[in-house]
Design a protein around this motif. Structure first.
Motif, PDB file in Angstrom:
ATOM      1  N   UNK A  97     -24.219 -36.928  38.760  1.00 13.19           N
ATOM      2  CA  UNK A  97     -25.614 -36.702  38.369  1.00 13.19           C
ATOM      3  C   UNK A  97     -26.443 -37.987  38.432  1.00 13.19           C
ATOM      4  N   UNK A  98     -25.796 -39.131  38.297  1.00 19.84           N
ATOM      5  CA  UNK A  98     -26.477 -40.421  38.130  1.00 19.84           C
ATOM      6  C   UNK A  98     -27.113 -40.926  39.419  1.00 19.84           C
ATOM      7  N   UNK A  99     -28.025 -41.882  39.203  1.00 21.53           N
ATOM      8  CA  UNK A  99     -28.676 -42.595  40.301  1.00 21.53           C
ATOM      9  C   UNK A  99     -28.278 -44.055  40.206  1.00 21.53           C
ATOM     10  N   UNK A 100     -28.213 -44.711  41.348  1.00 18.04           N
ATOM     11  CA  UNK A 100     -27.913 -46.128  41.387  1.00 18.04           C
ATOM     12  C   UNK A 100     -29.221 -46.906  41.373  1.00 18.04           C
ATOM     13  N   UNK A 101     -29.347 -47.887  40.485  1.00 20.32           N
ATOM     14  CA  UNK A 101     -30.579 -48.677  40.453  1.00 20.32           C
ATOM     15  C   UNK A 101     -30.715 -49.428  41.776  1.00 20.32           C
ATOM     16  N   UNK A 102     -31.944 -49.656  42.236  1.00 20.46           N
ATOM     17  CA  UNK A 102     -32.150 -50.274  43.549  1.00 20.46           C
ATOM     18  C   UNK A 102     -32.035 -51.808  43.550  1.00 20.46           C
ATOM     19  N   UNK A 103     -31.618 -52.401  42.438  1.00 16.37           N
ATOM     20  CA  UNK A 103     -31.517 -53.862  42.355  1.00 16.37           C
ATOM     21  C   UNK A 103     -30.147 -54.260  41.828  1.00 16.37           C
ATOM     22  N   UNK A 104     -29.820 -55.529  42.019  1.00 17.29           N
ATOM     23  CA  UNK A 104     -28.582 -56.054  41.475  1.00 17.29           C
ATOM     24  C   UNK A 104     -28.821 -56.586  40.071  1.00 17.29           C
ATOM     25  N   UNK A 109     -27.633 -45.048  36.416  1.00 14.83           N
ATOM     26  CA  UNK A 109     -28.528 -44.590  35.362  1.00 14.83           C
ATOM     27  C   UNK A 109     -28.744 -43.090  35.466  1.00 14.83           C
ATOM     28  N   UNK A 110     -29.089 -42.504  34.359  1.00 15.64           N
ATOM     29  CA  UNK A 110     -29.452 -41.085  34.312  1.00 15.64           C
ATOM     30  C   UNK A 110     -30.794 -41.003  33.602  1.00 15.64           C
ATOM     31  N   UNK A 111     -31.875 -40.817  34.359  1.00 19.94           N
ATOM     32  CA  UNK A 111     -33.184 -40.652  33.719  1.00 19.94           C
ATOM     33  C   UNK A 111     -33.207 -39.361  32.896  1.00 19.94           C
ATOM     34  N   UNK A 112     -33.769 -39.434  31.702  1.00 22.68           N
ATOM     35  CA  UNK A 112     -33.836 -38.253  30.836  1.00 22.68           C
ATOM     36  C   UNK A 112     -35.095 -37.437  31.162  1.00 22.68           C
ATOM     37  N   UNK A 120     -25.012 -36.328  30.523  1.00 18.70           N
ATOM     38  CA  UNK A 120     -24.626 -37.338  31.510  1.00 18.70           C
ATOM     39  C   UNK A 120     -25.096 -38.727  31.078  1.00 18.70           C
ATOM     40  N   UNK A 121     -26.307 -38.786  30.553  1.00 15.20           N
ATOM     41  CA  UNK A 121     -26.836 -40.042  30.011  1.00 15.20           C
ATOM     42  C   UNK A 121     -25.909 -40.568  28.920  1.00 15.20           C
ATOM     43  N   UNK A 122     -25.517 -39.711  28.006  1.00 19.92           N
ATOM     44  CA  UNK A 122     -24.653 -40.120  26.889  1.00 19.92           C
ATOM     45  C   UNK A 122     -23.269 -40.559  27.370  1.00 19.92           C
ATOM     46  N   UNK A 123     -22.738 -39.874  28.372  1.00 17.85           N
ATOM     47  CA  UNK A 123     -21.428 -40.254  28.910  1.00 17.85           C
ATOM     48  C   UNK A 123     -21.476 -41.659  29.510  1.00 17.85           C
ATOM     49  N   UNK A 124     -22.520 -41.971  30.275  1.00 15.63           N
ATOM     50  CA  UNK A 124     -22.624 -43.307  30.864  1.00 15.63           C
ATOM     51  C   UNK A 124     -22.869 -44.377  29.808  1.00 15.63           C
TER      52      UNK A 124
END
Length: 187
Positions: A97-104, A109-112, A120-124
């Motif tokens: 479900x998550x997205x990878x942030x575009x920076x190092x 992340x999982x936007x709410x 999914x947010x809570x699991x991460x």
């Protein structure tokens, strides 16, 4: 909201620990109180702990999924040795479900944006906590029946209570009462 919500204090030190602490008196069945009793309460809690800035419209199914994850996480935190196998399924679902942030540095992340994102947010968030070097500082309150979890940030790692004004105060009062009773017995 100010961190205090109907008898609940955000004392865990992280969103995952505060999630676990939505059950008051976890180890005392007669007093046990689940603060996430309705979808609306879960929505309020999300804002209270700063996981989101706006209330979400939460379904009963998501509420039950979050409550189930909360109990799984509690079990991992208090088991000795920790049994993390129960986290495999929620974490795999979160990464799908998550997205990878575009920076190092890289960060998932999982936007709410809606209620389905919340588990999914809570699991991460839980995984991030469990990957941290602070695991040795995670403690369960020594108050009889309490069961709240917190991160001990004291320099000498001596914190014993969820709150010195709550379980700590009860322990001091009990010691005083016991001392008084002993002293009266000697007179």
């Amino acid at each position: 909201m100010d961190g205090h919500w109907d008898g609940y204090d955000s004392i865990g030190g992280s969103v995952p620990l505060d999630l676990v602490n939505t059950v008051s008196w976890r180890r005392d069945p007669a007093r046990r109180d689940d603060r996430l009793s309705t979808p609306e309460r879960l929505s309020e809690w999300v804002v209270l702990v700063g996981a989101g800035t706006e209330r979400l419209e939460i379904s009963e199914a998501v509420l039950e999924e979050v409550r189930s994850f909360r109990e799984t996480l509690y079990g991992v935190l208090v088991s000795d040795p920790p049994d993390v196998t129960a986290l495999r399924k929620p974490l795999l679902a979160a990464y799908r479900y998550a997205e990878l942030t575009p920076v190092l540095p890289l960060k998932w992340t999982v936007p709410l944006n809606d209620d389905t994102a919340l588990p999914h947010f809570l699991a991460l968030e839980a995984e991030e906590l469990l990957r941290s070097g602070d695991l040795a500082r995670i403690r369960e309150c020594e108050g009889p029946g309490c069961g709240w979890i917190f991160t001990d940030r004291t320099r000498n790692r001596s914190r014993r209570w969820c709150s010195s004004s709550d379980c700590g105060n009860r322990a001091r009062a009990k010691r005083h009462y016991d001392k008084e009773a002993r002293d009266k017995g000697r007179v």
